[in-house]
Motif scaffolding. Structure first.
Motif, short mmCIF file in Angstrom:
data_model
loop_
_atom_site.label_atom_id
_atom_site.label_comp_id
_atom_site.label_asym_id
_atom_site.label_seq_id
_atom_site.Cartn_x
_atom_site.Cartn_y
_atom_site.Cartn_z
N HIS A 1 0.95 -1.21 -0.13
CA HIS A 1 0.08 0.01 -0.03
C HIS A 1 0.91 1.11 0.09
O HIS A 1 2.11 1.06 0.40
N LYS A 2 0.39 2.41 -0.52
CA LYS A 2 0.85 3.55 -0.55
C LYS A 2 0.35 4.49 0.39
O LYS A 2 -0.94 4.73 0.50
N VAL A 3 1.14 5.02 1.45
CA VAL A 3 0.39 5.85 2.68
C VAL A 3 1.20 7.08 2.46
O VAL A 3 1.97 7.21 2.13
N GLU A 4 0.02 8.06 2.14
CA GLU A 4 0.42 9.48 2.05
C GLU A 4 0.05 10.36 3.41
O GLU A 4 -1.39 10.18 3.77
N ILE A 5 1.09 10.69 3.91
CA ILE A 5 0.67 11.31 5.43
C ILE A 5 1.06 12.95 5.13
O ILE A 5 2.31 13.14 4.76
N THR A 6 0.26 13.80 5.38
CA THR A 6 0.35 15.25 5.32
C THR A 6 0.37 15.51 6.85
O THR A 6 -0.63 15.57 7.72
N VAL A 7 1.64 16.16 7.45
CA VAL A 7 1.62 16.63 8.59
C VAL A 7 1.20 18.02 8.53
O VAL A 7 1.97 19.09 8.00
N ILE A 8 -0.01 18.40 9.26
CA ILE A 8 -0.71 19.73 9.04
C ILE A 8 0.15 20.76 9.86
O ILE A 8 0.55 21.74 9.67
N GLY A 9 -0.15 20.21 11.34
CA GLY A 9 0.54 21.27 12.19
C GLY A 9 0.41 20.67 13.51
O GLY A 9 0.14 19.35 13.98
N ALA A 10 0.73 21.43 14.62
CA ALA A 10 0.66 20.97 16.16
C ALA A 10 -0.18 21.96 16.97
O ALA A 10 -0.19 23.45 16.32
N ILE A 11 -0.92 21.70 17.77
CA ILE A 11 -1.66 22.75 18.82
C ILE A 11 -1.07 22.64 20.19
O ILE A 11 -0.77 21.65 20.74
N ASP A 12 -0.91 23.95 20.85
CA ASP A 12 -0.67 23.77 22.23
C ASP A 12 0.74 23.04 22.69
O ASP A 12 0.50 22.24 23.52
N LYS B 1 10.24 20.64 8.13
CA LYS B 1 10.87 21.89 8.50
C LYS B 1 10.86 22.34 9.94
O LYS B 1 9.82 21.77 10.57
N VAL B 2 11.68 23.29 10.29
CA VAL B 2 11.54 23.88 11.46
C VAL B 2 10.85 25.01 11.67
O VAL B 2 11.00 25.84 10.66
N CYS B 3 9.86 25.15 12.60
CA CYS B 3 9.06 26.42 12.63
C CYS B 3 9.45 27.27 13.67
O CYS B 3 9.46 26.62 15.05
N PRO B 4 10.22 28.20 13.50
CA PRO B 4 10.90 28.90 15.03
C PRO B 4 9.99 29.64 15.91
O PRO B 4 8.96 30.32 15.37
N LYS B 5 10.36 29.48 17.05
CA LYS B 5 9.24 30.50 18.18
C LYS B 5 8.09 30.31 17.81
O LYS B 5 7.37 31.27 17.79
N THR B 6 7.40 29.22 18.04
CA THR B 6 6.00 29.13 18.19
C THR B 6 5.65 27.78 19.00
O THR B 6 6.40 26.89 19.07
N LEU B 7 4.43 27.71 19.21
CA LEU B 7 3.82 26.65 20.09
C LEU B 7 2.72 26.07 19.16
O LEU B 7 2.07 25.16 19.43
N ASN B 8 2.41 26.79 17.98
CA ASN B 8 1.40 26.31 17.23
C ASN B 8 1.84 26.33 15.84
O ASN B 8 1.39 27.01 14.99
N PRO B 9 2.72 25.31 15.57
CA PRO B 9 3.37 25.38 14.23
C PRO B 9 2.56 24.81 13.25
O PRO B 9 1.65 23.95 13.39
N GLN B 10 2.70 25.25 11.91
CA GLN B 10 2.05 24.88 10.83
C GLN B 10 3.04 24.42 9.73
O GLN B 10 3.74 25.15 8.98
N TRP B 11 3.29 23.14 9.46
CA TRP B 11 4.12 22.45 8.56
C TRP B 11 3.52 22.37 7.11
O TRP B 11 4.08 22.87 6.00
N GLU B 12 2.33 21.70 7.15
CA GLU B 12 1.74 21.57 5.78
C GLU B 12 2.52 20.70 4.67
O GLU B 12 2.83 21.17 3.55
N GLU B 13 3.49 19.67 5.33
CA GLU B 13 4.16 18.76 4.53
C GLU B 13 3.58 17.64 4.25
O GLU B 13 3.26 17.02 4.98
N THR B 14 3.68 16.89 3.05
CA THR B 14 3.17 15.59 2.70
C THR B 14 4.36 14.58 2.27
O THR B 14 5.14 15.04 1.82
N PHE B 15 4.49 13.50 2.99
CA PHE B 15 5.47 12.41 2.82
C PHE B 15 4.76 11.15 2.24
O PHE B 15 3.60 10.98 2.69
N THR B 16 5.36 10.59 1.18
CA THR B 16 4.64 9.10 0.73
C THR B 16 5.62 8.09 1.34
O THR B 16 6.76 7.93 1.32
N PHE B 17 4.88 6.91 1.66
CA PHE B 17 5.57 5.55 2.27
C PHE B 17 4.99 4.63 1.59
O PHE B 17 3.96 4.36 1.32
N ILE B 18 5.76 3.51 1.38
CA ILE B 18 5.49 2.16 0.89
C ILE B 18 5.43 1.23 2.10
O ILE B 18 6.40 0.77 2.74
#
Length: 800
Positions: free
Chosen positions: A89-100, A126-143
């Protein structure tokens, strides 16, 4: 001893298991045995199977087959973990962000980034500097081979420069719990056994689809290494597998290599980034300035610029060569920091550039705005494709293609199509075809091996391409053809040969050719970096220029295209001396011309002076304005005949023999003599003094003219006004032609009438009586009261 007793009982079970039915129910004791071994291996630090207590007694193939099918490798629910694997299976994971998120820095914030792991496959945001609520919006694909056995782990870390990154929290989930085919957004809380505070949550989306590029895995009778069966997943030297088992295992590994996107990795291009400058950066120091430097990151490649002190508008002008691989990210991360000695550097701003938007072989100058109002950064990008399937360089042009190009750019003489064809696209002047054949006798960049890893870079205007790298050779043969669209036929063809190293490119040699002469086969000796002296090696190339003459002539009258790759040279003594000698040579020509005219005035050669006087009189008497371009054209035509027929040029006529010999002596002495450091310093000081005195001479006379009109010296200003009024009356009644003729005849015959006459420059003598601004300041009278007020002002400034 407790575990060993369980193990002995398990061994006795194995010895009798061949005669038992495969449908026997699992004894409850093996659940306890499995849990005991799981906990022991999790807490144990044993790295080798040599430390196991049962070494040396499981060397039979039948025991091995029973071992892999034994209840020890089964789950507590009785379901076997080694059933035939499902389709990949192909697994696409989008890391949207983090909260608090939890704070891990002293300022109450964090510099978070997220790691994603499935089995041995890893990815990182990537690194989101100086924040507690980062927004990455990055997608990765795994097999993933089997969803039942796959776990995804999110680990959120705090980035610390120069120190070990701090763990904020993590979460681990089984992929079999997630729905397939559709994308769903989930929010999971982060945990950490060593912390009791709230660590925050991570937000992500997962899309699971069957992998269309993979084939279903065959039924296997061997275990898949997994986290819930530590004994089955550890290698054992004493277990002997059958040939069929080994063959199946190798086939499975080949299938994983062919289907996994992480295995294929090859170089596709080179991204050239020129960091020019930054503007209006955010101040980070107490004095309102910053110590900025810039970082570039593409995938795992990182580059850092130099640090510039106390400025908000730094000018770096540094160039970086970043390699682009087939699996590289398309986002180039740019970060600007303020250096803090002894502390973590302050983040100013960041930006991202999508290199997929850059057209290959073209140069772009971009002004990129940094986030958080950090300022603007100016960069120049050039993406060179070096893959074999490059359409511009991989296809050889046939004779029919050249005929078609000549028809395309041919000059149309048809009156009906003259304007529409020749003028419709002035920017498209023509096409230059360059074929890089080979190089020979290149220098040895790697002294130990005695070879180089050369590649060739070709630059025309703002277009830059390169050949593939040929490894371990001093005579590379490329036979690569490149096609350039020309916008100005007066530009140059720059060819440079480099040796590819791991961290940098070593310059081997280069040549520079005018495009107008690019119509033949060249065999050129390579020059050094300054293109002044001959280096080692030769290059063979073929060039063909096809262009429209009318478009080229029109483009000649338009402004030149800015060369984005041009770097202003820094101050160097050799360059300064070279420019001074160039100006000195031009001044020597003007001085020789003046001496030649002076000899005519002095009647040193009476026939020549008489002939020149007659020519001057006729020219002034019959002069018309159209004669100016006529004489200029006559000079150009004469120089053409002098070059091709063998006449003497005007420069040879003007320069006397003594001045020519002096120039040649100066050139020979500069080439053959090596000066000491003291002599070089004296030469520089002498040149600087000459430049200083020349600037003072020009500035002084300009200021004297200004002071003449300002009535600084009333007597001289009154004289100038009288002369100007008289000249106005004379020019009103007498034509200018006759005045010039009278002035010239008087100038020519003054030596005949008075042999003792001395040359006089009335205008310069008049202006020399006027003081310059420096002389006026020196002659200014300072009163006592004004001096006291000035001293008080100075004291108040010092007190402040």
């Amino acid at each position: 001893s407790f575990k060993l007793s369980y193990y002995n009982e398990y061994k006795s079970y194995l010895s009798t298991h061949n005669s038992m039915s495969s449908q026997l129910s699992k004894p409850p004791i093996f659940d306890s045995l499995r849990r005991s071994f799981n906990s022991s291996f999790k807490s144990s630090k044993v790295k080798s199977p040599d430390a196991w207590p049962y070494k040396g007694e499981m060397d039979n193939q039948s025991i091995f087959e029973e071992f892999v099918a034994s209840p020890l490798s089964r789950s507590s629910s009785g379901k076997s973990k080694h059933t035939p694997r499902s389709n990949p299976h192909k697994v696409e994971i989008t890391v949207i962000g983090a909260i608090d998120l939890a704070a891990r820095d002293s300022n109450g914030l964090s510099d978070p980034y997220c790691k994603v792991k499935i089995g041995l496959q890893r990815a990182r945001t990537k690194v989101c500097p100086k924040t507690l609520n980062p927004q990455w919006e990055e997608t990765f694909t795994f097999i993933v081979d089997s969803l039942d056995d796959a776990f995804v782990k999110f680990k959120v870390m705090d980035y610390d420069r120069g120190f070990r990154d701090d763990l904020i929290g993590y979460c681990e989930l089984n992929l079999s719990y997630f729905p397939q085919e559709d994308a769903h957004v989930f929010t999971e809380k982060l945990v950490d056994e060593s912390s009791t505070e709230s660590l925050g949550s991570i937000k992500f989306s997962i899309t699971i689809t069957p992998d269309p590029h993979s084939t279903p895995s065959p039924d296997m009778d061997y275990p898949v290494r997994e986290r819930c069966s530590p004994i089955a997943s550890r290698p054992c030297k004493d277990i002997v597998a059958s040939p069929s088992f080994k063959r199946k295992k190798l086939d499975e590994r080949e299938n994983q290599r062919s289907t996994s996107p992480f295995q294929e990795r090859y170089l596709t291009g080179v991204l050239s980034v020129t960091l020019v400058e930054a503007q209006n950066l955010r101040p980070m120091n107490k004095d309102g300035s910053s110590d900025p430097y810039c970082k570039f990151k593409l995938g795992h490649q990182k580059y850092k610029s130099k640090v510039l002190r106390r400025t908000l508008d730094p000018v770096w002008k540094e160039r970086f060569e970043i390699r682009v691989y087939s699996d590289s990210s398309n986002l180039l991360e740019i970060s600007v920091y303020d250096e803090e000695f002894g502390f973590s550097d302050n983040f100013i701003g960041s930006a991202e550039v999508n290199i997929s938007d850059l057209e290959e072989s073209k140069t772009y100058k971009r002004e990129i705005e940094l986030d958080n109002s950090g300022g603007v950064i100016v960069c120049i990008f050039n993406l060179s494709n070096i893959s074999e399937n490059n359409t511009e360089s991989g296809c050889e042009l046939t004779p029919e293609d050249f005929v078609s190009l000549r028809k395309t750019y041919a000059l149309s003489y048809n009156p009906l199509h003259y304007l529409t064809y020749n003028w419709e696209n002035v920017e498209d002047v023509g096409v230059l075809v360059v074929k890089i054949i080979k190089c020979i006798d290149l220098p040895e960049a790697e002294t130990i091996i005695g070879t180089s890893d050369p590649f060739c870079s070709i630059e025309v205007e703002n277009t830059q391409v390169r050949t593939p790298t040929l490894y371990k050779t001093n005579a590379p043969v490329w036979n690569k053809q490149f096609k350039f669209h020309i916008r100005d036929i007066h530009s140059t063809l720059n060819i440079r040969v480099f040796d590819e190293d791991k961290n940098k490119y070593n310059f081997l040699g280069g040549v520079k050719l005018p495009i107008l002469e690019a119509h033949t086969v060249h065999r050129c000796l390579l020059k050094d970096r300054k293109l002044e002296r001959v280096a080692f090696g030769e290059i063979f190339l073929e060039t063909e220029l096809i262009y429209n003459p009318l478009r080229a002539a029109i483009k000649t009258l338009l402004p030149c295209e800015e060369n984005l790759m041009y770097e202003e040279p820094k101050f160097k003594r050799n360059l300064f001396m070279q420019n001074f000698k160039r100006v000195y040579a031009l001044a020597n020509i003007a001085l020789s011309l003046g001496l030649w005219v002076q000899k005519i005035y002095n009647w040193d050669n009476r026939p020549k002076s008489a002939l020149f006087l007659l020519f001057y009189t006729l020219l002034v008497a019959t002069f018309e304005l159209y004669m100016v371009p006529m004489f200029a054209a006559a000079v150009i035509i004469y120089e053409f005949l002098a070059r091709w027929v063998g006449f003497k040029s005007f420069e040879t006529w003007i320069l006397n023999t003594e001045s020519q010999e002096q120039l040649h002596k100066d050139e020979d002495s500069d080439e053959g003599e090596e000066f000491s450091l003291t002599a070089k310093m004296k030469m520089v000081m002498g040149v600087c003094q000459t430049v200083q005195n020349s600037l003072d001479y020009v500035a002084s006379y300009c200021e004297r003219v200004k002071n003449l009109f300002n009535w600084t010296i009333p007597f001289l200003s009154f004289m100038a006004a009288t002369f100007l009024i008289t000249g106005t009356i004379v020019l009103y009644f007498i034509p200018l032609r006759w005045l010039i003729m009278i002035w010239g005849i008087n100038k020519f015959t003054v030596k005949l009438r008075n042999p003792d006459y001395e040359e006089n420059q009335e205008l310069l003598n008049f202006l020399s009586r006027l003081p310059s601004d420096v002389e006026l300041n020196q002659m200014r009278i300072i009163s006592k009261d004004s001096s006291k007020s000035k001293r008080g002002t100075l004291k108040s400034r010092r007190h402040k």
